[in-house]
Design an enzyme around this catalytic site. Structure first.
Site, PDB file in Angstrom:
ATOM      1  N   HIS A 114     -13.977  12.581  -2.013  1.00 31.44           N
ATOM      2  CA  HIS A 114     -14.479  11.535  -2.904  1.00 31.44           C
ATOM      3  C   HIS A 114     -15.527  12.058  -3.880  1.00 31.44           C
ATOM      4  O   HIS A 114     -15.596  11.599  -5.029  1.00 31.44           O
ATOM      5  CB  HIS A 114     -15.041  10.372  -2.077  1.00 31.44           C
ATOM      6  CG  HIS A 114     -13.983   9.573  -1.386  1.00 31.44           C
ATOM      7  ND1 HIS A 114     -13.737   9.680  -0.039  1.00 31.44           N
ATOM      8  CD2 HIS A 114     -13.074   8.676  -1.866  1.00 31.44           C
ATOM      9  CE1 HIS A 114     -12.740   8.870   0.292  1.00 31.44           C
ATOM     10  NE2 HIS A 114     -12.315   8.252  -0.793  1.00 31.44           N
ATOM     11  N   GLU A 132     -11.045   1.985   0.540  1.00 33.53           N
ATOM     12  CA  GLU A 132     -11.914   2.475   1.614  1.00 33.53           C
ATOM     13  C   GLU A 132     -13.391   2.278   1.290  1.00 33.53           C
ATOM     14  O   GLU A 132     -14.236   2.275   2.188  1.00 33.53           O
ATOM     15  CB  GLU A 132     -11.645   3.966   1.853  1.00 33.53           C
ATOM     16  CG  GLU A 132     -10.229   4.272   2.288  1.00 33.53           C
ATOM     17  CD  GLU A 132      -9.836   5.701   1.964  1.00 33.53           C
ATOM     18  OE1 GLU A 132      -9.025   6.255   2.711  1.00 33.53           O
ATOM     19  OE2 GLU A 132     -10.340   6.251   0.969  1.00 33.53           O
ATOM     20  N   ASP A 154      -4.375  -7.027  -9.012  1.00 33.85           N
ATOM     21  CA  ASP A 154      -3.493  -5.940  -9.417  1.00 33.85           C
ATOM     22  C   ASP A 154      -4.152  -5.222 -10.595  1.00 33.85           C
ATOM     23  O   ASP A 154      -4.337  -5.805 -11.661  1.00 33.85           O
ATOM     24  CB  ASP A 154      -2.136  -6.511  -9.823  1.00 33.85           C
ATOM     25  CG  ASP A 154      -1.154  -5.453 -10.293  1.00 33.85           C
ATOM     26  OD1 ASP A 154      -1.561  -4.295 -10.512  1.00 33.85           O
ATOM     27  OD2 ASP A 154       0.040  -5.781 -10.441  1.00 33.85           O
ATOM     28  N   ASP A 157      -8.288   5.946  -8.036  1.00 32.14           N
ATOM     29  CA  ASP A 157      -8.160   6.381  -6.643  1.00 32.14           C
ATOM     30  C   ASP A 157      -7.008   5.598  -6.028  1.00 32.14           C
ATOM     31  O   ASP A 157      -7.187   4.749  -5.153  1.00 32.14           O
ATOM     32  CB  ASP A 157      -9.466   6.127  -5.889  1.00 32.14           C
ATOM     33  CG  ASP A 157      -9.433   6.672  -4.471  1.00 32.14           C
ATOM     34  OD1 ASP A 157      -8.523   7.471  -4.175  1.00 32.14           O
ATOM     35  OD2 ASP A 157     -10.296   6.297  -3.668  1.00 32.14           O
TER      36      ASP A 157
END
Length: 572
Positions: free
Chosen positions: A90, A114, A174, A203
């Site tokens: 990351h 995450e 979205d 990501d």
């Protein structure tokens, strides 16, 4: 089938773990989510872990963070990140692009369920708003419960959970529709409340994933145009590109990496001015991982190519510290950034296997030209050249297209853009430093000016090639093909400097071979542009040494005066 993917091959089918615990396996509306906790005997062992939680005074108990079981996240069976590798992954995804921007205040994150990408973005003091568009709210909540350190902002924020940081704006939508609904093809905004972004971090899925959504992300020029239009004038976009190529892989367009080939082509098409590929080998995936960063403005290259020390200074000034005043970065630093500035050899090999092969792969992949296509320094001599003083002359016949004195090319003095900038600032701030102006004048007339690293810089020859004089009215017989043979001082438009001057002269902004051999590109591109006879003086086109539009008109007029002996008439 998730069980036929990473989840089955690297987790469920593996019997050698010292420990393997399923923490959660659930399905959201969009995907299956699995998190496992494991101890791999190759990297750790159960006995050491037990010692680390025993409080027995052993080294392990004093450093329990070094012996924690790994946690591995899978989405639809595909490995996403690991506890032991997520910092490297990351931080490599976020910080190179963030530091390439001088002052990123608005940042968008596409995906990032995450929470770790958001965590890294929020470490920057400059960030006022971080908009994270993630379609799967279940994924965000599962991550918060089972992999809490991924989204833990407590070391530098008043909010323990990054999603609740006051600068975070998390939207469960979205991302494709979100951008395409807000930013039109002509760059106008459909919603007056949506301000442009300084940095966008993608990501999302790996481009190698064989699912329709991966193609929608990486082979969708309408989506990429919306991203481009949503960015500020010096905006930066960064994305992960999946597993890095090996030395023996085919060109991206002829294998499973087709989406990677498509996205690099589309980034060029929509108008980005610079693009770079880099990789990180410590992300916990078992193989190096690749990333792409692209700049809307060519000037961002200055920050991309900062020295190790300059990056460290920027980290100190921008990254929020923890309560003890220490950096909250676990992996990224100046030395790491230096490793990202040069693409890996595997990228170069794959790039140069395109059909047709890019021309740069012939000229700039080291000095591997056959000896019978090279004129060594012994082929030349320095002799008087009339009013010019001295010049460089050929001792032998040299056919067109020969590389000239490559062994001399390393004999240079370089003034990096930030060095030149500091000199100008000193002169402006301190009258006593006025003599530095003499250095600037000398650099301009005895050096080659370019903007390869994004802003004015100079390279001065200190070898035999420094004796090459200017060839008036198109008489230059050596130099950089495609630059020095385009215009002369007599044919040049004083109001329009050719784009190739000062920039990297390639057909595309995707030029991995040049990026890997920038020093050679800047110092070793001297070729014979036509046949040169023994006894003939070597002549270059000094206009090729001008890399700044502000200097172009002046330099053209000075060379005209020099060549004709007639002062240029002043414009009324």
């Amino acid at each position: 089938d998730p069980l036929a993917s990473d989840l089955g091959k690297f987790m469920l089918d593996v019997l050698e773990f010292d420990m393997k615990n399923e923490l959660v396996s659930t399905k959201s509306e969009y995907q299956r989510i699995d998190v496992y906790e494991v101890i791999r005997p190759r990297f750790n062992d159960l006995l050491s872990y037990r010692k680390s939680i025993s409080n027995d005074g052993s080294y392990e108990s004093l450093h329990p963070e070094l012996y924690r079981p790994d946690r591995v996240v899978f989405l639809d069976g595909v490995m996403q990140s690991t506890l032991h590798g997520e910092n490297a992954y990351h931080e490599a995804l976020v910080h190179p692009g963030m530091f390439a921007h001088p002052n990123p205040s608005r940042v968008a994150i596409i995906g990032g369920g995450e929470g770790a990408t958001l965590r890294e973005v929020l470490k920057h003091k400059t960030v006022d708003t971080a908009v994270m568009i993630e379609i799967d709210e279940v994924m965000v909540n599962v991550s918060h419960e089972y992999i809490p350190s991924w989204s833990d902002c407590s070391p530098f924020s008043s909010s323990a959970w990054c999603v609740e940081d006051p600068r975070a704006d998390v939207r469960y939508e979205d991302a494709l529709a979100w951008f395409m609904d807000r930013f039109t093809e002509d760059g106008s905004k459909k919603d007056a409340g949506d301000d442009p972004f300084d940095v966008i971090v993608m990501d999302a899925l790996d481009p190698q994933d064989n699912v329709p959504f991966a193609k929608a992300l990486y082979d969708n020029i309408d989506f990429l145009r919306a991203l481009y239009n949503s960015m500020t004038d010096n905006g930066v976009i960064v994305m992960q590109l999946g597993e890095s190529p090996s030395l023996n892989d085919p060109a991206d367009s002829f294998g499973i990496d087709e989406n990677r080939a498509v996205i690099t082509k589309l980034i060029d098409e929509v108008g980005f001015e610079s693009m770079h590929i880099y990789e990180e080998s410590h992300s916990g995936f078992g193989y190096p991982w690749s990333y792409l960063v692209a700049f809307k403005s060519y000037s961002n290259r200055v920050n991309w190519y900062l020295t190790e020390a300059e990056v460290e200074i920027n980290i100190h000034g921008r990254i929020l510290p923890d309560e003890e005043g220490k950096s909250t970065l676990q992996y990224f630093d100046g030395a790491t950034m230096a490793s990202y500035q040069v693409p890996h050899k595997g990228f170069e090999n794959v790039f140069c296997r395109q059909v047709p092969m890019p021309e740069e792969c012939t000229y700039y992949r080291g000095y591997h030209v056959r000896d019978d296509y090279t004129a060594p320094a012994t082929s030349f001599e320095v002799k008087p050249s009339g009013e010019k003083g001295f010049g460089l002359y050929a001792k032998v016949d040299i056919p067109a297209g020969y590389l000239l004195a490559p062994e001399e090319s390393w004999k240079t003095v370089k003034f990096h853009p930030t060095t030149f900038e500091v000199m100008e600032e000193l002169v402006e701030a301190f009258p006593a430093a006025e003599e530095l102006n003499d250095i600037s004048v000398g650099l301009h007339w005895y050096g080659c000016q370019n903007r390869v690293h994004g802003a004015p810089e100079y390279v001065i020859d200190t070898g035999i090639m420094t004796f090459v004089n200017h060839g008036c009215d198109g008489s230059a017989n050596m130099g950089e093909i495609g630059v020095d043979d385009v215009v002369s001082e007599m044919t040049a438009d004083v109001a329009a400097m050719p784009h190739a001057h000062g920039h990297i002269s390639a057909d595309s902004i995707h030029h991995v071979a040049i990026d890997r051999h920038l020093n050679q590109y800047m110092t070793g591109a001297d070729y014979s542009m036509r046949d040169i006879k023994a006894g003939e003086e070597l002549l270059n086109n000094y206009l090729g040494f001008t890399g700044e539009p502000e200097d172009w008109e002046r330099d053209v007029k000075i060379l005209r005066e020099w060549c004709t002996g007639t002062p240029t008439k002043k414009e009324e």
